[in-house]
Each structure stands twice: as structure tokens, then as C-alpha cells.
Design a protein around this motif. Structure first.
Motif, short mmCIF file in Angstrom:
data_model
loop_
_atom_site.label_atom_id
_atom_site.label_comp_id
_atom_site.label_asym_id
_atom_site.label_seq_id
_atom_site.Cartn_x
_atom_site.Cartn_y
_atom_site.Cartn_z
N ASP A 16 0.84 -1.21 0.00
CA ASP A 16 0.00 0.00 0.00
C ASP A 16 0.87 1.25 0.00
O ASP A 16 0.61 2.19 -0.76
N ALA A 20 0.88 3.98 -2.95
CA ALA A 20 0.45 5.34 -2.62
C ALA A 20 1.57 6.35 -2.82
O ALA A 20 1.38 7.55 -2.59
N LEU A 87 -6.62 1.96 -6.40
CA LEU A 87 -6.11 1.84 -5.03
C LEU A 87 -7.22 1.47 -4.05
O LEU A 87 -7.01 0.64 -3.16
N ARG A 91 -7.37 -1.79 -1.56
CA ARG A 91 -7.57 -1.68 -0.11
C ARG A 91 -8.79 -2.47 0.35
O ARG A 91 -8.75 -3.11 1.41
N ARG A 94 -7.78 -6.15 0.17
CA ARG A 94 -6.87 -6.43 1.28
C ARG A 94 -7.65 -6.61 2.58
O ARG A 94 -7.44 -7.56 3.32
#
Length: 127
Positions: A16, A20, A87, A91, A94
Motif C-alpha cells: 500500500d 500510494a 487503489l 484496499r 486487502r
């Protein structure tokens, strides 16, 4: 399982951070003998084999890792917009995986009567 989940969470946090833009270097690929992968292939399979919750963990694990490979390739190629647009998907995937990894440990098959465990594991031959 707790150690595997903890290791997986740490690895996914590093992924992540890279996606990012907080780290320049990509995270190391997860090793095939890492705790989560090893657990899924050995102890997890032996204990839970055909248990629906375990099957979901396996499927979600594969989804997350395929998505990580794809997004890591985008990031390495400088396709930051493609990464940014997905993204939230990463997330969410995840978070679902880490939540699912808690589930099998709440109802391990070794607490289920042997007759029922044999029926559940009949398809894979492990008991």
C-alpha cells in the motif's frame, strides 16, 4: 494462522505504501514459503480443506496477489493514474482478505466431530 495473518498484513501495508507513492522501491515479492502462503498450502489445507470459509480465503488470497502484481507493474511503468484509480479496490480486497483470515481460526475443524470432519474433507482426502 495468527503469525501468517500478521505477516500478510505487514506485507500488504508495504505494498500500500509503495502504491500510494510513500516508498520509491517496490516491496519484495511475497515468498512462496512465506507464512501465509505456506499456511494455505500445508496446515490450513490439512485442517480446513473443503471448509467454505477456507476456500474463500484461498480465492481472496489469489485475487489480492494478482491485483498486487498488476498494480505493482503499473507503478513500475509510471502508470500512476491507473494505480490511483484502483487503489480503493486494492484496499477493499486487502481488508476482505485479512478479515477472512480470522474466520477459520474461530471454528477449526479439529473441534468438529470426526465423522463430520471426514465428510467435509472427503473431497481432498485429508483429515
Amino acid at each position: 494462522m495468527l503469525y501468517a495473518r500478521t505477516e500478510q498484513r505487514a506485507w500488504l501495508a508495504s505494498v500500500d505504501a509503495y502504491l500510494a507513492g510513500k516508498h520509491d522501491a517496490p516491496p519484495r515479492p511475497e515468498l512462496p514459503n512465506g507464512s501465509a502462503c505456506a499456511w494455505l498450502r500445508s496446515e490450513g489445507h490439512q485442517r480446513y480443506c473443503n471448509h467454505p470459509a477456507f476456500q474463500e480465503v484461498e480465492r481472496q488470497y489469489q485475487r489480492v496477489h494478482a491485483l498486487v502484481r498488476e498494480l505493482r507493474d503499473f507503478q513500475s511503468a509510471g502508470r500512476h493514474e491507473a494505480v490511483e484509480s484502483r487503489l480503493a479496490e486494492f484496499r477493499t480486497a486487502r481488508d476482505v482478505l485479512l478479515t477472512q483470515m480470522k474466520q477459520p481460526s474461530r471454528a477449526p475443524l479439529d473441534r468438529i466431530p470426526v465423522e463430520l470432519r471426514r465428510a467435509i474433507c472427503d473431497g481432498c482426502g485429508l483429515q
